[in-house]
Design a protein around this motif. Structure first.
Motif, PDB file in Angstrom:
ATOM      1  N   LEU A  46       0.827  -1.207   0.000  1.00 42.55           N
ATOM      2  CA  LEU A  46       0.000   0.000   0.000  1.00 42.55           C
ATOM      3  C   LEU A  46       0.861   1.257   0.000  1.00 42.55           C
ATOM      4  O   LEU A  46       0.575   2.225  -0.730  1.00 42.55           O
ATOM      5  CB  LEU A  46      -0.925  -0.021   1.226  1.00 42.55           C
ATOM      6  N   ALA A  47       1.931   1.277   0.799  1.00 42.37           N
ATOM      7  CA  ALA A  47       2.797   2.461   0.877  1.00 42.37           C
ATOM      8  C   ALA A  47       3.518   2.704  -0.442  1.00 42.37           C
ATOM      9  O   ALA A  47       3.600   3.843  -0.916  1.00 42.37           O
ATOM     10  CB  ALA A  47       3.797   2.279   2.017  1.00 42.37           C
ATOM     11  N   VAL A  48       4.052   1.659  -1.055  1.00 37.46           N
ATOM     12  CA  VAL A  48       4.778   1.825  -2.315  1.00 37.46           C
ATOM     13  C   VAL A  48       3.849   2.289  -3.432  1.00 37.46           C
ATOM     14  O   VAL A  48       4.244   3.080  -4.300  1.00 37.46           O
ATOM     15  CB  VAL A  48       5.487   0.510  -2.694  1.00 37.46           C
ATOM     16  N   SER A  49       2.601   1.815  -3.410  1.00 34.81           N
ATOM     17  CA  SER A  49       1.658   2.218  -4.463  1.00 34.81           C
ATOM     18  C   SER A  49       1.353   3.710  -4.418  1.00 34.81           C
ATOM     19  O   SER A  49       0.989   4.297  -5.437  1.00 34.81           O
ATOM     20  CB  SER A  49       0.364   1.417  -4.341  1.00 34.81           C
ATOM     21  N   PHE A  50       1.507   4.336  -3.228  1.00 39.72           N
ATOM     22  CA  PHE A  50       1.264   5.781  -3.093  1.00 39.72           C
ATOM     23  C   PHE A  50       2.568   6.577  -3.062  1.00 39.72           C
ATOM     24  O   PHE A  50       2.560   7.741  -2.665  1.00 39.72           O
ATOM     25  CB  PHE A  50       0.470   6.076  -1.816  1.00 39.72           C
ATOM     26  N   SER A  51       3.667   5.957  -3.466  1.00 39.06           N
ATOM     27  CA  SER A  51       4.964   6.628  -3.445  1.00 39.06           C
ATOM     28  C   SER A  51       5.325   7.160  -4.820  1.00 39.06           C
ATOM     29  O   SER A  51       4.760   6.745  -5.839  1.00 39.06           O
ATOM     30  CB  SER A  51       6.056   5.659  -2.970  1.00 39.06           C
ATOM     31  N   ASP A  52       6.274   8.063  -4.823  1.00 37.69           N
ATOM     32  CA  ASP A  52       6.794   8.593  -6.087  1.00 37.69           C
ATOM     33  C   ASP A  52       7.734   7.577  -6.714  1.00 37.69           C
ATOM     34  O   ASP A  52       8.568   6.960  -6.020  1.00 37.69           O
ATOM     35  CB  ASP A  52       7.535   9.904  -5.819  1.00 37.69           C
ATOM     36  N   GLU A  53       7.621   7.365  -8.019  1.00 39.83           N
ATOM     37  CA  GLU A  53       8.389   6.336  -8.713  1.00 39.83           C
ATOM     38  C   GLU A  53       9.892   6.585  -8.611  1.00 39.83           C
ATOM     39  O   GLU A  53      10.674   5.650  -8.380  1.00 39.83           O
ATOM     40  CB  GLU A  53       7.962   6.263 -10.181  1.00 39.83           C
ATOM     41  N   LEU A  63       8.107   1.649   4.313  1.00 40.68           N
ATOM     42  CA  LEU A  63       6.788   1.432   4.903  1.00 40.68           C
ATOM     43  C   LEU A  63       5.960   2.711   4.945  1.00 40.68           C
ATOM     44  O   LEU A  63       4.753   2.651   5.199  1.00 40.68           O
ATOM     45  CB  LEU A  63       6.922   0.861   6.323  1.00 40.68           C
ATOM     46  N   TRP A  64       6.614   3.843   4.713  1.00 39.59           N
ATOM     47  CA  TRP A  64       5.905   5.121   4.634  1.00 39.59           C
ATOM     48  C   TRP A  64       6.433   5.880   3.423  1.00 39.59           C
ATOM     49  O   TRP A  64       7.644   5.985   3.238  1.00 39.59           O
ATOM     50  CB  TRP A  64       6.100   5.949   5.910  1.00 39.59           C
ATOM     51  N   PRO A  65       5.556   6.396   2.568  1.00 37.04           N
ATOM     52  CA  PRO A  65       6.031   7.065   1.340  1.00 37.04           C
ATOM     53  C   PRO A  65       6.920   8.269   1.652  1.00 37.04           C
ATOM     54  O   PRO A  65       6.551   9.128   2.457  1.00 37.04           O
ATOM     55  CB  PRO A  65       4.722   7.495   0.656  1.00 37.04           C
ATOM     56  N   GLU A  66       8.085   8.306   1.046  1.00 38.61           N
ATOM     57  CA  GLU A  66       8.950   9.476   1.197  1.00 38.61           C
ATOM     58  C   GLU A  66       8.337  10.691   0.512  1.00 38.61           C
ATOM     59  O   GLU A  66       8.451  11.822   0.994  1.00 38.61           O
ATOM     60  CB  GLU A  66      10.325   9.187   0.609  1.00 38.61           C
ATOM     61  N   LYS A  67       7.706  10.447  -0.610  1.00 38.27           N
ATOM     62  CA  LYS A  67       7.013  11.517  -1.336  1.00 38.27           C
ATOM     63  C   LYS A  67       5.695  10.939  -1.842  1.00 38.27           C
ATOM     64  O   LYS A  67       5.681  10.027  -2.652  1.00 38.27           O
ATOM     65  CB  LYS A  67       7.857  12.027  -2.503  1.00 38.27           C
ATOM     66  N   PHE A  68       4.625  11.476  -1.335  1.00 38.51           N
ATOM     67  CA  PHE A  68       3.313  10.957  -1.693  1.00 38.51           C
ATOM     68  C   PHE A  68       2.992  11.282  -3.148  1.00 38.51           C
ATOM     69  O   PHE A  68       3.209  12.404  -3.621  1.00 38.51           O
ATOM     70  CB  PHE A  68       2.247  11.580  -0.786  1.00 38.51           C
TER      71      PHE A  68
END
Length: 312
Positions: A46-53, A63-68
């Motif tokens: 879930l966290a990677v799916s909301f992260s910047d590529e 486990l937590w997006p660095e950049k949403f």
């Protein structure tokens, strides 16, 4: 009160199923740890799916997006109508397929669970034989495409799951071990026929096994993409899992083909193709609705419903 009396009371209060406090604490710690092992991968997806590529490519999974970012979901749902149609196909196939499969398998399992059925051994062996041996992929494909002509139909996505030998034997074993024979005899004495006994007595007492088998059938039907790969053309009814599979192949093709990617960049200079985040977003889209099935079935995972059905 004497010491002997206290020892007797303690002995009476002790149960074989009881465990010490230390053992109970160790068991709880173990299952909390095991639960974390199951939950953390889902949170990571879930966290990677909301992260910047780009951040994922540089720093890896977090486990937590660095950049949403919603770039992966924007990439997948730009053309949202086919996705909605695929969701509708998957929901229809899953719901109808599960109901039909439960009906057929319980109707098969009930006669072979009855000891007064003379040919139950033969039909049980036929079902068990299919677990040990199968015809293979080619006869399977020819049967559904050239024999039954079910290509590009939703029925071809459901029919292979209508009868699964392991589930039939599982239901049969539950009928044999959990339905009291005295209850069946009482129903027969009261004038109930086989169908009435089956639908009004056997099925209500079999909710635990029906819920378990129903959940497994639901998972099999929802997660299936291979039958779509065999029998569904691009113009046919496409399940959400198969559509996500095709999208993943498209991403892999663009990643490995520089000419095709350059052509897209020339047409749209602002285009950014997600890779890792798109894979995780596909997983979220694919497993999202099926999560809500678990609470519905979990209430029936209670044994002992037949306790007290027959008075001693």
């Amino acid at each position: 009160m004497t010491t002997t009396t206290l020892k007797r009371k303690r002995a009476k209060a002790f149960s074989v199923s009881e465990v010490s406090r230390g053992s109970n604490l160790a068991i709880n710690i173990f299952f909390w740890f095991y639960t974390l092992l199951c939950v953390i991968p889902l949170l990571l997806i879930l966290a990677v799916s909301f992260s910047d590529e780009q951040r994922v490519q540089l720093n890896g999974y977090k486990l937590w997006p660095e950049k949403f970012s919603l770039g992966a979901y924007d990439f997948l749902v730009k053309d949202w109508k086919p996705i909605v149609e695929s969701y509708g196909v998957s929901l229809f196939v899953t719901i109808v397929g599960t109901l039909v499969a439960l009906t057929i398998m319980t109707l098969y399992a009930y006669p072979i669970s009855r000891r007064d059925f003379k040919h139950r051994g033969i039909f049980t062996f036929i079902m068990f034989f299919t677990i040990l041996f199968n015809s293979g992929l080619v006869p399977f494909y020819l049967t559904y495409k050239q024999g039954l002509h079910l290509q590009d139909t939703m029925l071809v996505l459901m029919m292979p799951f209508f009868v699964q030998a392991f589930f039939v034997l599982l239901i049969r074993t539950f009928f044999q071990n959990s339905i009291p024979p005295a209850l069946m005899e009482s129903a027969k004495i009261d004038g109930a026929g086989e169908l009435r006994t089956f639908f009004q007595i056997v099925l209500p007492l079999s909710l635990p096994v029906l819920a378990s088998v129903g959940l497994l059938c639901t998972m099999n039907l929802w997660n299936d993409w291979f039958n779509s790969l065999l029998f569904i053309t691009p113009d046919g009814p496409m399940s959400i899992q198969f559509r996500m599979y095709r999208a993943l192949l498209d991403i892999q093709y663009l990643s490995s083909n520089s000419q095709a990617y350059s052509a897209i960049m020339q047409a749209n200079p602002n285009f950014q193709m997600p890779s890792e985040t798109a894979r995780m977003a596909m997983a979220v889209i694919g497993i999202g609705p099926i999560i809500f099935v678990y609470p519905f079935f979990q209430r029936y995972f209670i044994t002992g419903l037949t306790v007290g059905a027959v008075k001693g």
